[in-house]
Motif scaffolding. Structure first.
Motif, PDB file in Angstrom:
ATOM      1  N   THR A 140       2.000 -12.209  -6.306  1.00  0.00           N
ATOM      2  CA  THR A 140       0.966 -12.475  -5.326  1.00  0.00           C
ATOM      3  C   THR A 140       0.355 -13.817  -5.707  1.00  0.00           C
ATOM      4  O   THR A 140      -0.083 -14.000  -6.847  1.00  0.00           O
ATOM      5  N   GLY A 141       0.347 -14.764  -4.779  1.00  0.00           N
ATOM      6  CA  GLY A 141      -0.191 -16.089  -5.042  1.00  0.00           C
ATOM      7  C   GLY A 141      -1.483 -16.312  -4.289  1.00  0.00           C
ATOM      8  O   GLY A 141      -1.663 -15.787  -3.181  1.00  0.00           O
ATOM      9  N   PHE A 142      -2.381 -17.089  -4.897  1.00  0.00           N
ATOM     10  CA  PHE A 142      -3.691 -17.379  -4.321  1.00  0.00           C
ATOM     11  C   PHE A 142      -3.988 -18.866  -4.456  1.00  0.00           C
ATOM     12  O   PHE A 142      -3.684 -19.470  -5.481  1.00  0.00           O
ATOM     13  N   LEU A 143      -4.604 -19.412  -3.459  1.00  0.00           N
ATOM     14  CA  LEU A 143      -5.054 -20.802  -3.471  1.00  0.00           C
ATOM     15  C   LEU A 143      -6.471 -20.789  -2.920  1.00  0.00           C
ATOM     16  O   LEU A 143      -6.707 -20.271  -1.820  1.00  0.00           O
ATOM     17  N   THR A 144      -7.413 -21.330  -3.688  1.00  0.00           N
ATOM     18  CA  THR A 144      -8.804 -21.279  -3.240  1.00  0.00           C
ATOM     19  C   THR A 144      -9.605 -22.453  -3.792  1.00  0.00           C
ATOM     20  O   THR A 144      -9.301 -22.957  -4.875  1.00  0.00           O
ATOM     21  N   PRO A 145     -10.612 -22.903  -3.051  1.00  0.00           N
ATOM     22  CA  PRO A 145     -11.503 -23.931  -3.581  1.00  0.00           C
ATOM     23  C   PRO A 145     -12.652 -23.275  -4.350  1.00  0.00           C
ATOM     24  O   PRO A 145     -13.171 -22.241  -3.942  1.00  0.00           O
ATOM     25  N   VAL A 146     -13.011 -23.882  -5.470  1.00  0.00           N
ATOM     26  CA  VAL A 146     -14.121 -23.378  -6.292  1.00  0.00           C
ATOM     27  C   VAL A 146     -15.013 -24.571  -6.630  1.00  0.00           C
ATOM     28  O   VAL A 146     -14.513 -25.635  -6.995  1.00  0.00           O
ATOM     29  N   LYS A 147     -16.305 -24.399  -6.520  1.00  0.00           N
ATOM     30  CA  LYS A 147     -17.225 -25.476  -6.903  1.00  0.00           C
ATOM     31  C   LYS A 147     -17.024 -25.793  -8.380  1.00  0.00           C
ATOM     32  O   LYS A 147     -16.953 -24.902  -9.207  1.00  0.00           O
ATOM     33  N   ALA A 148     -16.935 -27.063  -8.699  1.00  0.00           N
ATOM     34  CA  ALA A 148     -16.725 -27.479 -10.087  1.00  0.00           C
ATOM     35  C   ALA A 148     -17.802 -26.894 -11.001  1.00  0.00           C
ATOM     36  O   ALA A 148     -17.513 -26.488 -12.132  1.00  0.00           O
ATOM     37  N   ALA A 149     -19.017 -26.808 -10.506  1.00  0.00           N
ATOM     38  CA  ALA A 149     -20.117 -26.267 -11.302  1.00  0.00           C
ATOM     39  C   ALA A 149     -19.948 -24.778 -11.594  1.00  0.00           C
ATOM     40  O   ALA A 149     -20.594 -24.253 -12.500  1.00  0.00           O
ATOM     41  N   ASP A 150     -19.084 -24.111 -10.845  1.00  0.00           N
ATOM     42  CA  ASP A 150     -18.865 -22.674 -11.017  1.00  0.00           C
ATOM     43  C   ASP A 150     -17.628 -22.346 -11.843  1.00  0.00           C
ATOM     44  O   ASP A 150     -17.158 -21.201 -11.843  1.00  0.00           O
ATOM     45  N   LYS A 151     -17.096 -23.319 -12.560  1.00  0.00           N
ATOM     46  CA  LYS A 151     -15.873 -23.083 -13.335  1.00  0.00           C
ATOM     47  C   LYS A 151     -16.044 -21.919 -14.312  1.00  0.00           C
ATOM     48  O   LYS A 151     -15.189 -21.027 -14.367  1.00  0.00           O
ATOM     49  N   ASP A 152     -17.115 -21.902 -15.080  1.00  0.00           N
ATOM     50  CA  ASP A 152     -17.321 -20.823 -16.044  1.00  0.00           C
ATOM     51  C   ASP A 152     -17.472 -19.469 -15.350  1.00  0.00           C
ATOM     52  O   ASP A 152     -16.956 -18.459 -15.838  1.00  0.00           O
ATOM     53  N   ARG A 153     -18.170 -19.445 -14.226  1.00  0.00           N
ATOM     54  CA  ARG A 153     -18.292 -18.198 -13.453  1.00  0.00           C
ATOM     55  C   ARG A 153     -16.928 -17.733 -12.967  1.00  0.00           C
ATOM     56  O   ARG A 153     -16.626 -16.547 -12.982  1.00  0.00           O
ATOM     57  N   TYR A 154     -16.111 -18.683 -12.511  1.00  0.00           N
ATOM     58  CA  TYR A 154     -14.782 -18.326 -12.022  1.00  0.00           C
ATOM     59  C   TYR A 154     -13.942 -17.737 -13.157  1.00  0.00           C
ATOM     60  O   TYR A 154     -13.270 -16.718 -12.979  1.00  0.00           O
ATOM     61  N   ILE A 155     -13.972 -18.374 -14.323  1.00  0.00           N
ATOM     62  CA  ILE A 155     -13.208 -17.873 -15.466  1.00  0.00           C
ATOM     63  C   ILE A 155     -13.683 -16.464 -15.830  1.00  0.00           C
ATOM     64  O   ILE A 155     -12.861 -15.571 -16.061  1.00  0.00           O
ATOM     65  N   ALA A 156     -14.978 -16.255 -15.862  1.00  0.00           N
ATOM     66  CA  ALA A 156     -15.518 -14.929 -16.176  1.00  0.00           C
ATOM     67  C   ALA A 156     -15.072 -13.899 -15.143  1.00  0.00           C
ATOM     68  O   ALA A 156     -14.709 -12.766 -15.489  1.00  0.00           O
ATOM     69  N   SER A 157     -15.067 -14.289 -13.877  1.00  0.00           N
ATOM     70  CA  SER A 157     -14.632 -13.385 -12.818  1.00  0.00           C
ATOM     71  C   SER A 157     -13.153 -13.030 -12.968  1.00  0.00           C
ATOM     72  O   SER A 157     -12.757 -11.867 -12.822  1.00  0.00           O
ATOM     73  N   ALA A 158     -12.337 -14.025 -13.267  1.00  0.00           N
ATOM     74  CA  ALA A 158     -10.910 -13.782 -13.456  1.00  0.00           C
ATOM     75  C   ALA A 158     -10.671 -12.846 -14.634  1.00  0.00           C
ATOM     76  O   ALA A 158      -9.858 -11.916 -14.553  1.00  0.00           O
ATOM     77  N   LYS A 159     -11.388 -13.092 -15.727  1.00  0.00           N
ATOM     78  CA  LYS A 159     -11.242 -12.228 -16.901  1.00  0.00           C
ATOM     79  C   LYS A 159     -11.696 -10.802 -16.602  1.00  0.00           C
ATOM     80  O   LYS A 159     -11.094  -9.838 -17.087  1.00  0.00           O
ATOM     81  N   ALA A 160     -12.741 -10.655 -15.806  1.00  0.00           N
ATOM     82  CA  ALA A 160     -13.234  -9.317 -15.448  1.00  0.00           C
ATOM     83  C   ALA A 160     -12.262  -8.588 -14.534  1.00  0.00           C
ATOM     84  O   ALA A 160     -12.165  -7.351 -14.579  1.00  0.00           O
ATOM     85  N   SER A 161     -11.535  -9.326 -13.700  1.00  0.00           N
ATOM     86  CA  SER A 161     -10.605  -8.671 -12.778  1.00  0.00           C
ATOM     87  C   SER A 161      -9.319  -8.208 -13.461  1.00  0.00           C
ATOM     88  O   SER A 161      -8.669  -7.274 -13.005  1.00  0.00           O
ATOM     89  N   TRP A 162      -8.946  -8.856 -14.564  1.00  0.00           N
ATOM     90  CA  TRP A 162      -7.677  -8.534 -15.217  1.00  0.00           C
ATOM     91  C   TRP A 162      -7.547  -7.065 -15.609  1.00  0.00           C
ATOM     92  O   TRP A 162      -6.520  -6.440 -15.302  1.00  0.00           O
ATOM     93  N   PRO A 163      -8.524  -6.440 -16.263  1.00  0.00           N
ATOM     94  CA  PRO A 163      -8.342  -5.031 -16.623  1.00  0.00           C
ATOM     95  C   PRO A 163      -8.115  -4.122 -15.408  1.00  0.00           C
ATOM     96  O   PRO A 163      -7.381  -3.141 -15.495  1.00  0.00           O
ATOM     97  N   VAL A 164      -8.729  -4.469 -14.282  1.00  0.00           N
ATOM     98  CA  VAL A 164      -8.540  -3.654 -13.077  1.00  0.00           C
ATOM     99  C   VAL A 164      -7.130  -3.876 -12.532  1.00  0.00           C
ATOM    100  O   VAL A 164      -6.411  -2.915 -12.227  1.00  0.00           O
ATOM    101  N   PHE A 165      -6.702  -5.128 -12.412  1.00  0.00           N
ATOM    102  CA  PHE A 165      -5.332  -5.392 -11.971  1.00  0.00           C
ATOM    103  C   PHE A 165      -4.330  -4.725 -12.917  1.00  0.00           C
ATOM    104  O   PHE A 165      -3.351  -4.125 -12.477  1.00  0.00           O
ATOM    105  N   GLN A 166      -4.590  -4.832 -14.195  1.00  0.00           N
ATOM    106  CA  GLN A 166      -3.680  -4.255 -15.192  1.00  0.00           C
ATOM    107  C   GLN A 166      -3.613  -2.729 -15.054  1.00  0.00           C
ATOM    108  O   GLN A 166      -2.540  -2.139 -15.151  1.00  0.00           O
ATOM    109  N   ARG A 167      -4.759  -2.110 -14.814  1.00  0.00           N
ATOM    110  CA  ARG A 167      -4.793  -0.649 -14.624  1.00  0.00           C
ATOM    111  C   ARG A 167      -3.912  -0.222 -13.450  1.00  0.00           C
ATOM    112  O   ARG A 167      -3.309   0.846 -13.466  1.00  0.00           O
TER     113      ARG A 167
END
Length: 115
Positions: free
Chosen positions: A5-32
């Motif tokens: 599954t591929g995704f392409l999205t724009p993210v505000k540069a100032a939100d990079k850390d939030r985006y990384i945190a969100s991605a890390k939080a989603s991994w356990p759910v995707f993995q489950r």
């Protein structure tokens, strides 16, 4: 056969850390739900195009960066089953989504060559 599954999205540069945190939080759910791998990439060399480009595709604004992501699944059925839970599993409800989902593109892909 694997499924991506591929995704392409724009993210505000100032939100990079939030985006990384969100991605890390989603991994356990995707993995489950059976995901084998999640890859998140932050655009560093993503030129504007004349006729088409990643920035044009997501209607990137001046303060945004293009993010390209993918998830590897064992097969399409596993991916479809996971995505079907996004309206019913409470684990998805509290996810921080620091991007404009209306400009996100996604799709499912069958591999035709891997090395």
């Amino acid at each position: 056969m694997p499924w991506y599954t591929g995704f392409l999205t724009p993210v505000k540069a100032a939100d990079k850390d939030r985006y990384i945190a969100s991605a890390k939080a989603s991994w356990p759910v995707f993995q489950r739900y059976g995901a084998l791998q999640q890859v998140e990439t932050w655009g560093e060399d993503v030129p504007d195009g004349t006729h088409t480009s990643f920035p044009m595709a997501v209607k990137k604004e001046e303060d945004e960066v293009v993010v390209l992501s993918w998830i590897k699944w064992p097969d399409r059925a596993t991916a479809d089953a996971c995505y079907a839970t996004m309206e019913t599993d409470p684990a998805w409800k509290d996810m921080d989504m620091p991007f404009d989902g209306k400009r996100m593109m996604w799709g499912g892909f069958a591999p035709i060559f891997e090395s």
